[in-house]
Enzyme design. Sequence first.
Site, short mmCIF file in Angstrom:
data_model
loop_
_atom_site.label_atom_id
_atom_site.label_comp_id
_atom_site.label_asym_id
_atom_site.label_seq_id
_atom_site.Cartn_x
_atom_site.Cartn_y
_atom_site.Cartn_z
N ARG A 169 -5.29 0.49 -8.40
CA ARG A 169 -6.09 -0.67 -8.68
C ARG A 169 -5.45 -1.69 -9.46
NH1 ARG A 169 -11.82 2.31 -10.01
NH2 ARG A 169 -12.16 3.11 -7.77
N SER A 198 0.97 -1.03 0.14
CA SER A 198 -0.08 -0.05 -0.08
C SER A 198 0.76 1.33 0.09
CB SER A 198 -0.88 0.21 1.20
OG SER A 198 -1.89 -1.13 1.09
N GLU A 205 -9.98 1.50 -2.62
CA GLU A 205 -9.84 1.52 -4.04
C GLU A 205 -10.96 0.97 -4.92
OE1 GLU A 205 -6.80 2.62 -5.49
OE2 GLU A 205 -5.63 3.16 -3.90
#
Lengths: 387, 246
Positions: A246, A95, A366
Amino acid sequence: MAFQPVDYYNLYDMLEPEEKLTRETVSDFVDAEVLPIIEQHYRAGTFPMDLVEKLAGLGVFGITLPQEYGCAGMNNICYGLAMQELERGDSGVRSFASVQSSLVMYPIYTYGSEDIRRKWLPKLAAGQAIGCFGLTEPDYGSNPTGMITTAVKTDGGYLLNGAKMWITNGTLADVAVVWAKLDGIVHGFLVEKGMKGFSAPEMKGKHSLRASITSELIFQDVEVPAENMLNIKGMRGPLSCLTQARYGISWGAIGAATGVYHSALDYAKSRIQFGKPIASFQLVQEKLVWMLSEITKAQLLCYQLGRMKDAGTMNPNQVSLAKRNNVDIAIQAARIARDIHGANGILDEYPVMRHAANLESVRTYEGTHDIHTLILGADITGIQAFS
Amino acid sequence: MNIVVCISQVPDTTTKVTVAPDGKKISSAGVKFILNPYDEFALEEGLQLRAKYGGSVTAVTVGGDSAKEILRTALAMGVDKAVLIKDDERADSFGVAHNLAEAAREADIAILGRQSIDFDSYGTAAMTAELLNLPSASMVSKLSIDGTKVVAECDIDGGKETIELSLPCVISVQKGLNEPRYPKLPDIMKAKSKPIEERASAGVAPRVRTLSMELPKSSRIGKVLGDSDADIQELVRLLHEEAKAI
């Protein structure tokens, strides 16, 4: 010994040499630098700050951006493979890299002036600056268009007011890419650490992504200079960034799934019950085979998605399909792996519960699983279910 | 300092090796190949010597086109030049050493991994040194150079031996010598466009001919015992009488 990836369909034979080497390099890095320290950070709820400089040294940040800004200039398969291996370590570490690369460096490169690019990209690539991305608000998650953070034109620039929530790296960030409405239209602004009226308190109490910092961003009459406004109007600005992130998550989920699959396979082969390894039981074999099949399918989705992205033929709906599918199978794989590990599966001696808990966030951020379902539903029926 | 690092492409340690139908070589189908792990220490040492004494590092390998991959890795790690000595048929160690010696003729130091983990002959470094008529040190885990004086700490059975030799020389290196660097991703991209020089193999006649190759037969018969007193007695008996371990 180097980690052996799942490659049941010899997909890696189709990779270019630099793509293979990227995967191997990041994989070795994860084995040496991430896996030995991640559980203790997860337990303590801290982000391993030492990794920032090391990841930057490796060249992970802004991996697809040009070398003239201090980046690696690689293709999207390399980007995906790097995210895959980082998430085999931990979703929180992936992340961090996703946010820095796709949500901060990408918009600065794509929508920033040359001055802004030169000011921020080399520092962000070198890990000397950390970035975050402010879109989601306390009351506007799946419906970001409703955001109430506003920007008002002033003499020297813009005045920002509002609040953002669930912002990865917020408290650590030197620069925040913040989306706010100016005359009712969404615009992007770079808000810098230390600007008057800007604060970023950390959110506590997470049972997921514990080795990652999540924050609120608060703007009280924050004066942002005019040159810090990005050159893009409307929701397509933030949505284009989310497509990049994504895409990386679709690959990352394969890494998490691979991590729990390997742990389950090793455990099943060594755990003896009823006088033989539990891997010899049909029910356990079925579970392992399910994981292998789903990981292989997820890899094929990502490989083709990456080739389309590099060719410029990928559309965001295709990214929704991969993100939705791959995170879903990863979370199911974690659940099944926990079963195979029996009671041992809840211990932090194994990576299973950490991945399982992390993936609950990955499934939601997301674009939630359900929102991606509706994006695809709208695409194939022509009827939008959420407007 | 003119530094030549000799590297080798080997099957991945975890790959399942099968023997080719002719029974004389391994089948390369489905086998993943990697840079010989000991050669990573050799490359790292070459790069560290360059950092200290200047000069250039050349990576050399003997093999087919697929061996270009490990040369790309070497370039990504930072070597200045990469040379592929084309030899599609697998030469014996002497043939490899002959080619490496040709490539290292002008070198101040040639560095090799202590062994290639595929055929484990351990002979290539010493043969290369012999062909060049140079001093050599094997299994080096510590190295210092002062002028032309080289002091090498070598691993020997159950201990260490420190020896002195002089440049030019050939050394084979051991784990523990250094911590090999990761190639940086931007350097992987830069390596992509660097040239790889190809040379023809010297083509010396092999000194060794492979008669046959076979996989080891699994001779272990696993026995699983429980934890009762009788089982423990049985375990002791088996260790004593069958395994003759105690």
